[in-house]
Scaffold this active site. Sequence first.
Site, PDB file in Angstrom:
ATOM      1  N   ILE A 189       0.908  -1.179  -0.023  1.00 21.09           N
ATOM      2  CA  ILE A 189      -0.077   0.109   0.031  1.00 21.09           C
ATOM      3  C   ILE A 189       0.831   1.113   0.120  1.00 21.09           C
ATOM      4  O   ILE A 189       1.530   1.405   0.867  1.00 21.09           O
ATOM      5  CB  ILE A 189      -0.901   0.203   1.232  1.00 21.09           C
ATOM      6  CG1 ILE A 189      -1.764  -1.197   1.456  1.00 21.09           C
ATOM      7  CG2 ILE A 189      -2.012   1.305   1.146  1.00 21.09           C
ATOM      8  CD1 ILE A 189      -2.269  -1.591   2.740  1.00 21.09           C
ATOM      9  N   HIS A 190       0.783   2.154  -1.050  1.00 25.04           N
ATOM     10  CA  HIS A 190       1.687   3.190  -1.097  1.00 25.04           C
ATOM     11  C   HIS A 190       1.118   4.400  -1.886  1.00 25.04           C
ATOM     12  O   HIS A 190       1.643   5.528  -1.423  1.00 25.04           O
ATOM     13  CB  HIS A 190       2.942   3.060  -1.693  1.00 25.04           C
ATOM     14  CG  HIS A 190       3.138   2.967  -3.149  1.00 25.04           C
ATOM     15  ND1 HIS A 190       2.832   1.823  -3.665  1.00 25.04           N
ATOM     16  CD2 HIS A 190       3.599   3.711  -4.072  1.00 25.04           C
ATOM     17  CE1 HIS A 190       2.912   2.032  -5.064  1.00 25.04           C
ATOM     18  NE2 HIS A 190       3.323   3.298  -5.221  1.00 25.04           N
ATOM     19  N   ARG A 191      -0.114   4.312  -2.574  1.00 23.59           N
ATOM     20  CA  ARG A 191      -0.508   5.161  -3.461  1.00 23.59           C
ATOM     21  C   ARG A 191      -1.318   6.285  -2.783  1.00 23.59           C
ATOM     22  O   ARG A 191      -1.729   5.934  -1.558  1.00 23.59           O
ATOM     23  CB  ARG A 191      -1.578   4.649  -4.382  1.00 23.59           C
ATOM     24  CG  ARG A 191      -1.048   3.728  -5.418  1.00 23.59           C
ATOM     25  CD  ARG A 191      -0.417   4.627  -6.408  1.00 23.59           C
ATOM     26  NE  ARG A 191      -0.041   3.782  -7.586  1.00 23.59           N
ATOM     27  CZ  ARG A 191       0.486   4.299  -8.801  1.00 23.59           C
ATOM     28  NH1 ARG A 191       0.719   5.499  -9.160  1.00 23.59           N
ATOM     29  NH2 ARG A 191       1.097   3.366  -9.761  1.00 23.59           N
ATOM     30  N   ARG A 211       5.744   6.130   4.070  1.00 29.12           N
ATOM     31  CA  ARG A 211       4.681   7.111   4.083  1.00 29.12           C
ATOM     32  C   ARG A 211       3.495   6.478   4.862  1.00 29.12           C
ATOM     33  O   ARG A 211       2.831   7.190   5.667  1.00 29.12           O
ATOM     34  CB  ARG A 211       4.285   7.478   2.683  1.00 29.12           C
ATOM     35  CG  ARG A 211       3.396   8.377   2.554  1.00 29.12           C
ATOM     36  CD  ARG A 211       2.647   8.612   1.252  1.00 29.12           C
ATOM     37  NE  ARG A 211       3.496   9.002   0.334  1.00 29.12           N
ATOM     38  CZ  ARG A 211       3.789   8.429  -0.815  1.00 29.12           C
ATOM     39  NH1 ARG A 211       3.117   7.207  -0.869  1.00 29.12           N
ATOM     40  NH2 ARG A 211       4.446   8.845  -1.721  1.00 29.12           N
TER      41      ARG A 211
END
Length: 360
Positions: A207-209, A242
């Site tokens: 998960i990074h978007r 992030r």
Amino acid sequence: MKILTVIGARPQFVKAAAVSRKIKEQSTLSEIIVHTGQHYDENMSEVFFREMDIPKPNFNLQINNSSHGAMTGKMIEGLEEIMLREKPDTILIYGDTNSTLAGAIAASKIHIPIAHVEAGLRSFNMRMPEEVNRILADRLSSYLFCPTQQAISNLKNEGYDNIPSKIIFSGDVMFDAALYYTDKSKETSKILSRLNIAAGEFILTTIHRAENTDSIENLQSIFKALRILAKDSTIVLPLHPRTSKFIQNHQIDTSNIIIIEPVGYFDMLQLIQNAHLVITDSGGLQKEAYFFQKPCITTREQTEWVELVDNGYNILTGADADKIIAGYNTMKGKSISLDKNLYGQGNAAEGIAKFLADVK
């Protein structure tokens, strides 16, 4: 012929590893590599250069941890200075990051031809920073290396037959890299034993978007689904910095999920190859799941890799927990075929290098 390659993020390191290796084989080509620094820590950058034998960058701008505008502006300034000094014949850019856009803008202002690898992709979601980057990079490029026939159709639909640029079907350089490095990853990666997980018994998740990591509602919903799926299958989640920061700040429940730091390319190859299913919002991982014949669930509303969805190899769920769970029940155990050669024959990098060598 002097090629100046601009990279800055981990997917670009994988692509550059494939193409730079083939550039070396062309006696008429020399390459200068500029690392913008967009991904800068050990797990996000240095491990890729070390593992994959990517030539050490000639320049590192060390520009990171800024807003989109500030980061891109600083990159343009730094890249322009290097381009004016080195006087390359062609600028080589990859994908859809801020580094990609900065390289395209800097080169276009001083009239250096641009070659864009992974051109023509569209998610048709202008809220994605990556969509803006790839559209602008394409428009400024002279040579558009398209990984799929759909990418070529996208460009033609946008009127590129009337734009002075050359569209080339290259195939996907990430497919080249996956084929080339798989055996080496088997020899060197110990990730399965380190995590004490067995092949075929876990789900690989990333998960990074920004659409997910910047939304507490989306992250809570995704992790709700993951906690439920963890009752059926082990979930391994290499966590982007992030995302990790956001989760900590908002105290999102990650119980029963194996969370690890970002991993190098070889470890990631082994995780993909040995997972039974992939859940991701990454563009690159959607394809890599396909390369290793793994069904994929994408926690986005759109994807630039539409051929995977059209062929039933990938399903879009957004961040909706119920849709993710339903998608899992649909995709679990699904058979994936490589018969259609959606991304070429695994020789994209060779074709790109030969094309650049022949440019007059």
